[in-house]
Design a protein around this motif. Structure first.
Motif, short mmCIF file in Angstrom:
data_model
loop_
_atom_site.label_atom_id
_atom_site.label_comp_id
_atom_site.label_asym_id
_atom_site.label_seq_id
_atom_site.Cartn_x
_atom_site.Cartn_y
_atom_site.Cartn_z
N ARG A 271 0.83 -1.21 0.00
CA ARG A 271 0.00 0.00 0.00
C ARG A 271 0.86 1.25 0.00
NH1 ARG A 271 -4.63 2.06 4.40
NH2 ARG A 271 -5.01 4.04 3.32
N VAL A 272 1.98 1.21 0.69
CA VAL A 272 2.85 2.38 0.81
C VAL A 272 3.71 2.58 -0.43
CG1 VAL A 272 4.86 3.30 2.05
CG2 VAL A 272 2.94 2.33 3.33
N GLY A 273 4.32 1.50 -0.93
CA GLY A 273 5.29 1.65 -2.02
C GLY A 273 5.01 0.86 -3.27
N GLY A 274 3.91 0.11 -3.30
CA GLY A 274 3.56 -0.64 -4.49
C GLY A 274 4.41 -1.89 -4.68
N PRO A 275 4.24 -2.58 -5.81
CA PRO A 275 4.95 -3.85 -6.07
C PRO A 275 6.47 -3.72 -6.04
CG PRO A 275 3.15 -3.53 -7.63
CD PRO A 275 3.30 -2.24 -6.89
N THR A 276 7.00 -2.58 -6.49
CA THR A 276 8.47 -2.42 -6.54
C THR A 276 9.08 -2.49 -5.15
OG1 THR A 276 8.32 -1.05 -8.54
CG2 THR A 276 10.36 -0.93 -7.26
N LEU A 277 8.54 -1.72 -4.23
CA LEU A 277 9.06 -1.74 -2.86
C LEU A 277 8.80 -3.09 -2.21
CD1 LEU A 277 10.45 -0.25 -0.57
CD2 LEU A 277 8.22 0.60 0.19
N THR A 278 7.69 -3.72 -2.54
CA THR A 278 7.37 -5.04 -1.98
C THR A 278 8.41 -6.07 -2.40
OG1 THR A 278 5.01 -4.51 -2.00
CG2 THR A 278 5.61 -6.83 -1.79
N ARG A 279 8.76 -6.09 -3.70
CA ARG A 279 9.76 -7.04 -4.18
C ARG A 279 11.13 -6.76 -3.59
NH1 ARG A 279 6.74 -6.65 -9.07
NH2 ARG A 279 8.06 -4.95 -9.80
N LEU A 280 11.50 -5.48 -3.49
CA LEU A 280 12.78 -5.12 -2.89
C LEU A 280 12.83 -5.58 -1.43
CD1 LEU A 280 15.53 -3.67 -2.87
CD2 LEU A 280 14.31 -1.56 -2.31
N THR A 281 11.73 -5.37 -0.72
CA THR A 281 11.66 -5.77 0.69
C THR A 281 11.80 -7.28 0.83
OG1 THR A 281 10.23 -3.88 1.20
CG2 THR A 281 10.28 -5.68 2.79
N ASP A 282 11.10 -8.02 -0.03
CA ASP A 282 11.21 -9.48 0.01
C ASP A 282 12.65 -9.93 -0.22
OD1 ASP A 282 8.53 -9.71 0.48
OD2 ASP A 282 7.99 -10.29 -1.57
N PHE A 283 13.34 -9.30 -1.17
CA PHE A 283 14.72 -9.65 -1.47
C PHE A 283 15.62 -9.38 -0.26
CE2 PHE A 283 18.90 -8.16 -3.09
CZ PHE A 283 19.35 -9.37 -3.61
N VAL A 284 15.43 -8.22 0.36
CA VAL A 284 16.25 -7.86 1.53
C VAL A 284 15.95 -8.79 2.71
CG1 VAL A 284 16.71 -6.05 3.23
CG2 VAL A 284 16.55 -5.47 0.80
N VAL A 285 14.69 -9.18 2.88
CA VAL A 285 14.33 -10.11 3.96
C VAL A 285 15.02 -11.45 3.76
CG1 VAL A 285 12.45 -11.47 4.94
CG2 VAL A 285 12.15 -9.03 4.57
N VAL A 286 15.05 -11.94 2.53
CA VAL A 286 15.73 -13.20 2.22
C VAL A 286 17.20 -13.13 2.64
CG1 VAL A 286 16.55 -14.70 0.36
CG2 VAL A 286 14.20 -13.88 0.35
N LEU A 287 17.88 -12.05 2.27
CA LEU A 287 19.29 -11.89 2.62
C LEU A 287 19.49 -11.67 4.12
CD1 LEU A 287 20.60 -9.57 -0.27
CD2 LEU A 287 20.79 -12.05 -0.07
N SER A 288 18.60 -10.85 4.71
CA SER A 288 18.77 -10.48 6.11
C SER A 288 18.58 -11.66 7.05
CB SER A 288 17.78 -9.36 6.47
OG SER A 288 18.00 -8.22 5.66
N PHE A 289 17.55 -12.46 6.80
CA PHE A 289 17.31 -13.61 7.67
C PHE A 289 18.26 -14.76 7.32
CE2 PHE A 289 13.45 -11.36 8.70
CZ PHE A 289 13.16 -11.79 9.99
N GLY A 290 18.30 -15.12 6.05
CA GLY A 290 19.08 -16.28 5.66
C GLY A 290 20.57 -16.11 5.85
N LEU A 291 21.10 -14.94 5.46
CA LEU A 291 22.54 -14.74 5.52
C LEU A 291 22.97 -14.00 6.79
CD1 LEU A 291 23.36 -13.96 1.78
CD2 LEU A 291 23.21 -16.15 2.96
N ALA A 292 22.43 -12.80 7.01
CA ALA A 292 22.86 -12.03 8.18
C ALA A 292 22.49 -12.71 9.49
CB ALA A 292 22.26 -10.63 8.12
N GLY A 293 21.19 -12.98 9.68
CA GLY A 293 20.76 -13.61 10.92
C GLY A 293 21.34 -14.99 11.11
N GLY A 294 21.34 -15.78 10.05
CA GLY A 294 21.88 -17.13 10.14
C GLY A 294 23.37 -17.16 10.43
N GLN A 295 24.11 -16.31 9.75
CA GLN A 295 25.57 -16.24 9.95
C GLN A 295 25.90 -15.86 11.38
OE1 GLN A 295 27.69 -13.57 7.33
NE2 GLN A 295 26.91 -14.65 5.54
#
Length: 441
Positions: A271-295
């Protein structure tokens, strides 16, 4: 592989590195993944749950700062409670918090995979998990310097997403399309503090990173000063981000019942940023949880196992250091393997209900240790009463309150885990006829 059985870890981390390590461990974009699961128990007052969690952890953080100044060694709760009270109690505290640290890479992998599957549905779940587990293990084996550099990059990506969300939300407010509201803190129609506490019991997982800072004490350049400062700085920094983010989410969708718990924050982001921000957020979440948090979860628990192995309470092989990298490679590989197996066999809901038990148990013992070591056996003045009695007592009380609000399943599994630790302790000490192994200071 070149190795040494004993020795010192490599000192290279500054206070700033430790703060970023802690903040990244706590994952600034965590509300994106967890927001929906907090909505129902907190009746939409998610910002209040994060605020209560921050206050609770801040007082406990003061206790960590006290202990880290006096005992600048790896091991976290294990070392602090061991030195502050008794070695046996220290082992149980460290064993308890190991449960959380062993499960943190698992839950971060599962969350990462759930978002990654939306981006690349053709990639099977097991392949996602295997790649993340192997990659994180390699980075950890290369050394804490590599983990720190990765943390800075991923911190920048998360900061970009949160800044975009903040800017676009304020823009909508200025245009009159949404309206500022305090319902994320207090909604008189649906207020239920026991529900807020239940949500806070899960929220605590998001603050566990400050404890992880203390596991790197022997890799900090000035541990007596930097560890305590980093712990307090990380708690305030990440807590402020969590509270502001979820407060603004309440502006965007004041009626939390209109959101799908499974995709709640994604709906808000869209609602705030549309599909573009949603996809970017999903990508960052994947990296943040899987790599940063996991590491960083793997880094933290490997240091606790290293300390226990060095003391001899667990197999001494866990204390083996690589000769050139100075990393506890046996512990790192063990954690990597366990994380891979658990991620392939457990569900996200199951792990979510278990990860808070050990941390809260360790926090309770840590606060009591400060009172026992520095107040009951120290000089009693107004200042020491505030620092070594009132502050840790507040941390203990709030942690106990949240601990008692945990799900029954978490308490049962946690109790079984502690019983297993007690069995190890009994066997190692031959029914307490021999002293419990401890760090020789």
């Amino acid at each position: 592989m070149e190795e040494v059985v004993s020795g010192k870890l490599k000192r290279s981390l500054s206070t700033r590195d430790l703060i970023i390590y802690g903040i990244i461990f706590m994952i600034p974009v965590a509300p994106v993944a967890f927001y929906g699961s907090f909505l129902q128990p907190a009746n939409g007052m998610v910002a209040l749950a994060y605020l209560v969690g921050m206050i609770a952890m801040l007082f406990t953080g003061f206790s960590y700062a006290t202990m880290s100044h006096r005992y600048p060694y790896s091991g976290s709760v294990y070392t602090y409670v061991q030195q502050g009270t008794t070695p046996a109690l220290g082992f149980l505290g460290g064993w308890g918090i190991c449960l959380d640290y062993l499960l943190i890479p698992t839950i971060t992998y599962l969350i990462s995979v759930s978002f990654g599957h939306e981006l690349l549905p053709a990639v099977p779940t097991w392949a996602w998990i295997a790649f993340i587990a192997v990659f994180n293990t390699i980075i950890n084996l290369l050394g804490v310097d590599f983990v720190s550099r990765f943390s800075w990059v991923l911190f920048g990506l998360q900061a970009l997403v949160l800044a975009a969300f903040l800017f676009l939300t304020l823009r909508l407010a200025l245009l009159g399309q949404i309206h500022p509201t305090a319902t994320a803190f207090y909604n008189p129609t649906h207020f239920n503090f026991s529900g807020v506490l239940q949500a806070t019991g899960i929220v605590i997982v998001s603050y566990l990173g400050f404890d992880a800072i203390s596991t790197l004490a022997e890799e900090a350049t000035e541990p007596r000063k930097s560890v305590g400062r980093a712990i307090i700085g990380a708690i305030i920094g990440i807590g402020s981000l969590f509270v502001i983010t979820t407060w603004l989410a309440g502006w965007v969708t004041p009626d939390y019942r209109s959101l799908n718990p499974a995709t709640a924050f994604s709906q808000i982001i869209n609602r705030v940023g549309g599909p573009t921000l949603t996809r970017l957020t999903d990508f960052v979440v994947v990296l943040s949880f899987g790599l940063a948090g996991g590491q960083e979860g793997q880094t933290a628990v490997s240091r606790i196992l290293f300390a226990m192995g060095r003391d001899g309470i667990l197999p001494r092989q866990l204390a083996r250091l690589h000769r050139t990298r100075r990393t506890p490679w046996v512990a790192i590989i063990l954690v990597g393997g366990l994380s891979l197996i658990l991620s392939l066999t457990l569900s996200q809901d199951t792990v979510s209900n278990l990860v808070s038990f050990g941390a809260l148990f360790g926090f309770l013992l840590l606060n009591l240790s400060v009172i026992y070591r520095f107040y009951l056996h120290g000089e009693k003045t107004l200042l020491t009463t505030i620092k070594y009695l009132i502050s840790p007592l507040i941390g203990f009380t709030v942690s106990l309150w949240i601990f008692l609000s945990l799900a029954t399943s978490a308490k049962v599994v946690g109790a079984i885990w502690l019983l297993a630790g007690l069995v190890i302790l009994v066997v190692k000490t031959k029914f307490f006829r021999q002293p419990t192994p401890q760090l020789d200071l």
